[in-house]
Design a protein around this motif. Sequence first.
Motif, mmCIF file in Angstrom:
data_model
loop_
_atom_site.group_PDB
_atom_site.id
_atom_site.type_symbol
_atom_site.label_atom_id
_atom_site.label_comp_id
_atom_site.label_asym_id
_atom_site.label_seq_id
_atom_site.Cartn_x
_atom_site.Cartn_y
_atom_site.Cartn_z
ATOM 1 N N GLU A 130 -18.640 12.945 -114.406
ATOM 2 C CA GLU A 130 -18.882 11.745 -115.196
ATOM 3 C C GLU A 130 -18.481 10.454 -114.497
ATOM 4 O OE1 GLU A 130 -16.775 12.249 -118.872
ATOM 5 O OE2 GLU A 130 -14.929 12.802 -117.849
ATOM 6 N N ASP A 131 -17.647 10.526 -113.464
ATOM 7 C CA ASP A 131 -17.276 9.325 -112.702
ATOM 8 C C ASP A 131 -18.165 9.144 -111.467
ATOM 9 O OD1 ASP A 131 -16.379 11.297 -111.016
ATOM 10 O OD2 ASP A 131 -14.273 10.695 -111.070
ATOM 11 N N ASP A 132 -19.278 9.865 -111.421
ATOM 12 C CA ASP A 132 -20.307 9.804 -110.370
ATOM 13 C C ASP A 132 -19.915 10.485 -109.064
ATOM 14 O OD1 ASP A 132 -22.204 8.608 -111.962
ATOM 15 O OD2 ASP A 132 -21.645 6.577 -111.372
ATOM 16 N N ARG A 133 -18.768 11.177 -109.024
ATOM 17 C CA ARG A 133 -18.443 11.964 -107.828
ATOM 18 C C ARG A 133 -19.312 13.212 -107.818
ATOM 19 N NH1 ARG A 133 -12.370 13.349 -108.052
ATOM 20 N NH2 ARG A 133 -12.882 13.420 -110.266
ATOM 21 N N ILE A 134 -19.770 13.589 -106.627
ATOM 22 C CA ILE A 134 -20.594 14.789 -106.471
ATOM 23 C C ILE A 134 -19.740 15.878 -105.837
ATOM 24 C CG2 ILE A 134 -22.593 15.796 -105.316
ATOM 25 C CD1 ILE A 134 -23.939 13.046 -105.617
ATOM 26 N N PHE A 135 -19.741 17.062 -106.465
ATOM 27 C CA PHE A 135 -18.972 18.199 -105.987
ATOM 28 C C PHE A 135 -19.915 19.312 -105.564
ATOM 29 C CE2 PHE A 135 -16.073 15.975 -108.777
ATOM 30 C CZ PHE A 135 -14.871 16.023 -108.079
ATOM 31 N N GLU A 136 -19.714 19.809 -104.360
ATOM 32 C CA GLU A 136 -20.481 20.952 -103.865
ATOM 33 C C GLU A 136 -19.893 22.234 -104.451
ATOM 34 O OE1 GLU A 136 -23.244 20.841 -101.954
ATOM 35 O OE2 GLU A 136 -23.087 18.659 -102.038
ATOM 36 N N ILE A 137 -20.745 23.150 -104.813
ATOM 37 C CA ILE A 137 -20.309 24.461 -105.284
ATOM 38 C C ILE A 137 -20.217 25.353 -104.057
ATOM 39 C CG2 ILE A 137 -20.934 26.454 -106.689
ATOM 40 C CD1 ILE A 137 -22.305 24.401 -108.596
ATOM 41 N N ASP A 138 -18.994 25.781 -103.739
ATOM 42 C CA ASP A 138 -18.760 26.582 -102.543
ATOM 43 C C ASP A 138 -19.308 28.000 -102.687
ATOM 44 O OD1 ASP A 138 -17.317 24.406 -101.441
ATOM 45 O OD2 ASP A 138 -15.512 25.059 -102.498
ATOM 46 N N ARG A 139 -19.139 28.554 -103.894
ATOM 47 C CA ARG A 139 -19.561 29.939 -104.095
ATOM 48 C C ARG A 139 -19.717 30.212 -105.581
ATOM 49 N NH1 ARG A 139 -16.095 34.958 -103.794
ATOM 50 N NH2 ARG A 139 -14.389 33.489 -103.561
ATOM 51 N N ILE A 140 -20.707 31.027 -105.924
ATOM 52 C CA ILE A 140 -20.888 31.509 -107.290
ATOM 53 C C ILE A 140 -20.255 32.902 -107.335
ATOM 54 C CG2 ILE A 140 -22.529 32.147 -109.098
ATOM 55 C CD1 ILE A 140 -22.690 29.200 -108.436
ATOM 56 N N ILE A 141 -19.274 33.068 -108.204
ATOM 57 C CA ILE A 141 -18.581 34.356 -108.305
ATOM 58 C C ILE A 141 -19.255 35.275 -109.318
ATOM 59 C CG2 ILE A 141 -16.389 35.446 -108.942
ATOM 60 C CD1 ILE A 141 -15.031 32.825 -108.014
ATOM 61 N N ASP A 142 -19.723 34.680 -110.438
ATOM 62 C CA ASP A 142 -20.275 35.501 -111.513
ATOM 63 C C ASP A 142 -21.223 34.657 -112.357
ATOM 64 O OD1 ASP A 142 -20.322 37.940 -113.132
ATOM 65 O OD2 ASP A 142 -19.214 36.802 -114.630
ATOM 66 N N ILE A 143 -22.223 35.318 -112.923
ATOM 67 C CA ILE A 143 -23.157 34.682 -113.864
ATOM 68 C C ILE A 143 -23.311 35.640 -115.031
ATOM 69 C CG2 ILE A 143 -25.473 33.751 -114.228
ATOM 70 C CD1 ILE A 143 -25.689 33.520 -111.125
ATOM 71 N N ARG A 144 -23.047 35.147 -116.250
ATOM 72 C CA ARG A 144 -23.200 36.003 -117.426
ATOM 73 C C ARG A 144 -23.369 35.154 -118.676
ATOM 74 N NH1 ARG A 144 -18.210 39.556 -117.945
ATOM 75 N NH2 ARG A 144 -18.403 39.522 -115.714
ATOM 76 N N PRO A 145 -24.018 35.712 -119.712
ATOM 77 C CA PRO A 145 -24.068 35.011 -120.988
ATOM 78 C C PRO A 145 -22.645 34.968 -121.560
ATOM 79 C CG PRO A 145 -25.695 36.772 -120.913
ATOM 80 C CD PRO A 145 -24.815 36.932 -119.719
ATOM 81 N N ALA A 146 -22.208 33.785 -121.975
ATOM 82 C CA ALA A 146 -20.850 33.648 -122.511
ATOM 83 C C ALA A 146 -20.720 32.351 -123.287
ATOM 84 C CB ALA A 146 -19.825 33.682 -121.380
ATOM 85 N N ALA A 147 -19.666 32.295 -124.084
ATOM 86 C CA ALA A 147 -19.350 31.087 -124.855
ATOM 87 C C ALA A 147 -18.170 30.377 -124.208
ATOM 88 C CB ALA A 147 -19.003 31.463 -126.284
ATOM 89 N N SER A 148 -18.133 29.075 -124.383
ATOM 90 C CA SER A 148 -16.958 28.306 -123.991
ATOM 91 C C SER A 148 -16.001 28.328 -125.166
ATOM 92 C CB SER A 148 -17.331 26.866 -123.635
ATOM 93 O OG SER A 148 -16.154 26.097 -123.498
ATOM 94 N N LEU A 149 -14.897 29.020 -125.025
ATOM 95 C CA LEU A 149 -13.935 29.118 -126.111
ATOM 96 C C LEU A 149 -13.106 27.844 -126.249
ATOM 97 C CD1 LEU A 149 -12.746 32.780 -125.501
ATOM 98 C CD2 LEU A 149 -14.515 31.955 -127.049
ATOM 99 N N LYS A 150 -13.095 27.006 -125.209
ATOM 100 C CA LYS A 150 -12.298 25.783 -125.233
ATOM 101 C C LYS A 150 -13.028 24.613 -125.893
ATOM 102 C CE LYS A 150 -9.678 27.011 -121.154
ATOM 103 N NZ LYS A 150 -9.337 26.671 -119.774
ATOM 104 N N VAL A 151 -14.339 24.476 -125.656
ATOM 105 C CA VAL A 151 -15.067 23.303 -126.158
ATOM 106 C C VAL A 151 -16.270 23.663 -127.018
ATOM 107 C CG1 VAL A 151 -14.305 21.851 -124.253
ATOM 108 C CG2 VAL A 151 -16.480 23.054 -124.065
ATOM 109 N N GLY A 152 -16.552 24.931 -127.196
ATOM 110 C CA GLY A 152 -17.706 25.357 -127.974
ATOM 111 C C GLY A 152 -18.969 25.343 -127.129
ATOM 112 N N GLY A 153 -19.973 25.978 -127.613
ATOM 113 C CA GLY A 153 -21.233 26.075 -126.881
ATOM 114 C C GLY A 153 -21.372 27.449 -126.251
ATOM 115 N N VAL A 154 -22.611 27.861 -126.085
ATOM 116 C CA VAL A 154 -22.878 29.183 -125.525
ATOM 117 C C VAL A 154 -24.113 29.103 -124.647
ATOM 118 C CG1 VAL A 154 -24.283 29.940 -127.485
ATOM 119 C CG2 VAL A 154 -23.094 31.630 -126.101
ATOM 120 N N GLY A 155 -24.169 29.919 -123.635
ATOM 121 C CA GLY A 155 -25.304 29.965 -122.718
ATOM 122 C C GLY A 155 -24.941 30.804 -121.515
ATOM 123 N N LEU A 156 -25.552 30.507 -120.386
ATOM 124 C CA LEU A 156 -25.180 31.194 -119.151
ATOM 125 C C LEU A 156 -23.927 30.531 -118.592
ATOM 126 C CD1 LEU A 156 -28.443 31.855 -117.112
ATOM 127 C CD2 LEU A 156 -26.962 33.511 -118.228
#
Length: 77
Positions: A26-52
């Motif tokens: 949100e502050d316009d900094r761009i972060f590279e993703i070094d590695r994807i460890i896992d991909i799965r359907p899941a919910a965010s228990l901290k902020v709500g919402g569900v998806g991949l």
Amino acid sequence: MRKVYVDVNAHFDTEGNIIPQNFKWEDDRIFEIDRIIDIRPAASLKVGGVGLRYTCMVCGKQTYLFLEDNRWFMEGK
């Protein structure tokens, strides 16, 4: 905690998989993703919402990136 929607640059492979490459915080900094460890359907228990849920390594730290419908979000403080 709150939901932070982010811009994501992603690669779509020939199998139809979506592989995020980087995101803009949100502050316009761009972060590279070094590695994807896992991909799965899941919910965010901290902020709500569900998806991949993409478990990613960014700057040596593990973080979650969510694809909910057609929007990307992360858990912000």
